[in-house]
Design a protein around this motif. Sequence first.
Motif, short mmCIF file in Angstrom:
data_model
loop_
_atom_site.label_atom_id
_atom_site.label_comp_id
_atom_site.label_asym_id
_atom_site.label_seq_id
_atom_site.Cartn_x
_atom_site.Cartn_y
_atom_site.Cartn_z
N ASP A 130 0.81 -1.22 0.00
CA ASP A 130 0.00 0.00 0.00
C ASP A 130 0.85 1.27 0.00
OD1 ASP A 130 -2.24 -1.64 0.16
OD2 ASP A 130 -2.19 -1.62 2.37
N ALA A 131 2.12 1.14 0.31
CA ALA A 131 3.00 2.31 0.39
C ALA A 131 3.41 2.75 -1.02
CB ALA A 131 4.24 2.00 1.22
N ARG A 132 3.44 4.04 -1.21
CA ARG A 132 3.89 4.57 -2.50
C ARG A 132 5.37 4.28 -2.67
NH1 ARG A 132 1.60 10.52 -3.28
NH2 ARG A 132 2.67 10.14 -5.22
N PRO A 133 5.85 4.23 -3.90
CA PRO A 133 7.29 4.04 -4.12
C PRO A 133 8.08 5.12 -3.37
CG PRO A 133 6.11 3.76 -6.18
CD PRO A 133 5.10 4.26 -5.16
N GLY A 134 9.05 4.70 -2.65
CA GLY A 134 9.87 5.62 -1.86
C GLY A 134 9.31 5.90 -0.49
N GLY A 135 8.14 5.37 -0.19
CA GLY A 135 7.47 5.67 1.07
C GLY A 135 8.25 5.26 2.30
N ARG A 136 8.92 4.15 2.24
CA ARG A 136 9.70 3.70 3.40
C ARG A 136 10.92 4.60 3.60
NH1 ARG A 136 5.44 2.03 5.07
NH2 ARG A 136 4.74 -0.05 4.60
N VAL A 137 11.46 5.14 2.53
CA VAL A 137 12.56 6.10 2.67
C VAL A 137 12.05 7.35 3.36
CG1 VAL A 137 14.19 7.57 1.42
CG2 VAL A 137 13.85 5.20 0.70
N SER A 138 10.85 7.77 3.01
CA SER A 138 10.24 8.92 3.67
C SER A 138 10.12 8.68 5.17
CB SER A 138 8.85 9.19 3.06
OG SER A 138 8.16 10.16 3.80
N GLN A 139 9.68 7.48 5.53
CA GLN A 139 9.57 7.15 6.96
C GLN A 139 10.94 7.17 7.63
OE1 GLN A 139 7.01 3.49 6.23
NE2 GLN A 139 6.47 4.04 8.34
N ALA A 140 11.96 6.65 6.96
CA ALA A 140 13.31 6.61 7.53
C ALA A 140 13.86 8.03 7.71
CB ALA A 140 14.24 5.77 6.66
N VAL A 141 13.58 8.92 6.76
CA VAL A 141 14.01 10.31 6.89
C VAL A 141 13.32 10.97 8.08
CG1 VAL A 141 13.93 12.59 5.78
CG2 VAL A 141 14.68 10.59 4.49
N GLN A 142 12.03 10.70 8.22
CA GLN A 142 11.30 11.23 9.37
C GLN A 142 11.91 10.70 10.67
OE1 GLN A 142 7.21 10.00 9.95
NE2 GLN A 142 6.74 11.92 10.99
N LEU A 143 12.31 9.44 10.68
CA LEU A 143 12.95 8.86 11.85
C LEU A 143 14.25 9.58 12.18
CD1 LEU A 143 12.78 6.67 14.02
CD2 LEU A 143 13.88 5.11 12.40
N LEU A 144 15.02 9.94 11.15
CA LEU A 144 16.25 10.71 11.37
C LEU A 144 15.94 12.06 12.01
CD1 LEU A 144 18.27 10.03 8.11
CD2 LEU A 144 18.85 9.29 10.43
N GLU A 145 14.88 12.71 11.54
CA GLU A 145 14.49 14.01 12.11
C GLU A 145 14.07 13.86 13.57
OE1 GLU A 145 11.46 15.25 9.37
OE2 GLU A 145 12.92 15.73 7.80
N LEU A 146 13.33 12.80 13.87
CA LEU A 146 12.93 12.55 15.26
C LEU A 146 14.14 12.25 16.13
CD1 LEU A 146 9.77 10.32 14.61
CD2 LEU A 146 9.80 12.69 15.44
N THR A 147 15.09 11.52 15.57
CA THR A 147 16.31 11.18 16.30
C THR A 147 17.15 12.43 16.57
OG1 THR A 147 16.30 8.98 15.31
CG2 THR A 147 18.36 9.71 16.28
N GLU A 148 17.22 13.32 15.61
CA GLU A 148 17.95 14.59 15.82
C GLU A 148 17.30 15.39 16.94
OE1 GLU A 148 20.65 17.67 15.63
OE2 GLU A 148 20.83 15.69 14.73
N ARG A 149 15.98 15.41 16.97
CA ARG A 149 15.27 16.12 18.05
C ARG A 149 15.58 15.47 19.40
NH1 ARG A 149 8.81 16.80 17.80
NH2 ARG A 149 8.93 14.81 18.85
N ALA A 150 15.64 14.14 19.42
CA ALA A 150 15.99 13.44 20.66
C ALA A 150 17.42 13.75 21.07
CB ALA A 150 15.78 11.93 20.50
N LEU A 151 18.32 13.86 20.10
CA LEU A 151 19.71 14.20 20.42
C LEU A 151 19.80 15.59 21.05
CD1 LEU A 151 22.77 13.79 20.33
CD2 LEU A 151 22.72 14.64 17.96
N VAL A 152 19.09 16.55 20.50
CA VAL A 152 19.08 17.90 21.09
C VAL A 152 18.55 17.83 22.52
CG1 VAL A 152 18.00 20.18 20.96
CG2 VAL A 152 18.91 19.11 18.88
N SER A 153 17.49 17.07 22.73
CA SER A 153 16.93 16.92 24.08
C SER A 153 17.91 16.25 25.02
CB SER A 153 15.64 16.10 24.02
OG SER A 153 14.68 16.76 23.25
N ALA A 154 18.66 15.28 24.50
CA ALA A 154 19.67 14.60 25.33
C ALA A 154 20.77 15.57 25.75
CB ALA A 154 20.25 13.41 24.58
#
Length: 169
Positions: free
Chosen positions: A46-70
Motif C-alpha cells: 500500500d506504500a507509495r514508491p519511496g514511502g519507506r525512505v520517507s519514513q526513515a528520513v522522518q525517523l532521522l528528524e525525530l532522532t535529531e530532536r531526541a539528540l538535542v533533548s539529550a
Amino acid sequence: MTETTPYDADRARFTRQAPARLVLCDHAVDVADGAAGLVATEHDPDARPGGRVSQAVQLLELTERALVSAVIYERERGSSWAEITQYLGIGPAEAEKRFAAKLAGWDTAFDVPYRLDDTGRKRIPQLPTAAYDPAWACTQLDRWAGNRLILVDNEHPVSSGLVMAVPKT
C-alpha cells in the motif's frame, strides 16, 4: 509575564533537570514509535514508491530532536561539553556552538514559559509539552513505558527516577 498558569505549581515541584529528562523521554517515545512503523511489512504493497525512505528520513528528524533533548538534559544535570562530546565525535567548542541556540531557547522558555497569541488571549507554551506540564507527561510516559517495556517492573518507570525539587518551607 507575571500571570500564572495552572501548570506553574506542578513545574515548581521539579528541578530543571526533571522536565529536561521528561522531554528526552517524550522524544525517545517518538523515535521508538517511528521506528516501529518501519518494522511491519504487511502494508508495504500500500506504500507509495519511496514511502519507506520517507519514513526513515522522518525517523532521522525525530532522532535529531531526541539528540538535542539529550544534550539539554545532560547540560541540566551538569555534564561538561567534554563529557558530552566524547559521544558526538566533535570538539566541545563545536558542540557548544551547534547546540547554543537550542540551549538558549530552553533557558528563555523557563523564564517565560508561554507567550500570548496575536489576540492577547491565548497562551502559547514556549516549553515542550512534557516540560510545560510535567505531571501530565509523567502519567503519559509511565503508561507508555509500562505498556511497552517488557523488563520494567515498576508502576512508575519514568517518573520514579526524576530529580524533584526540595519543597520550600
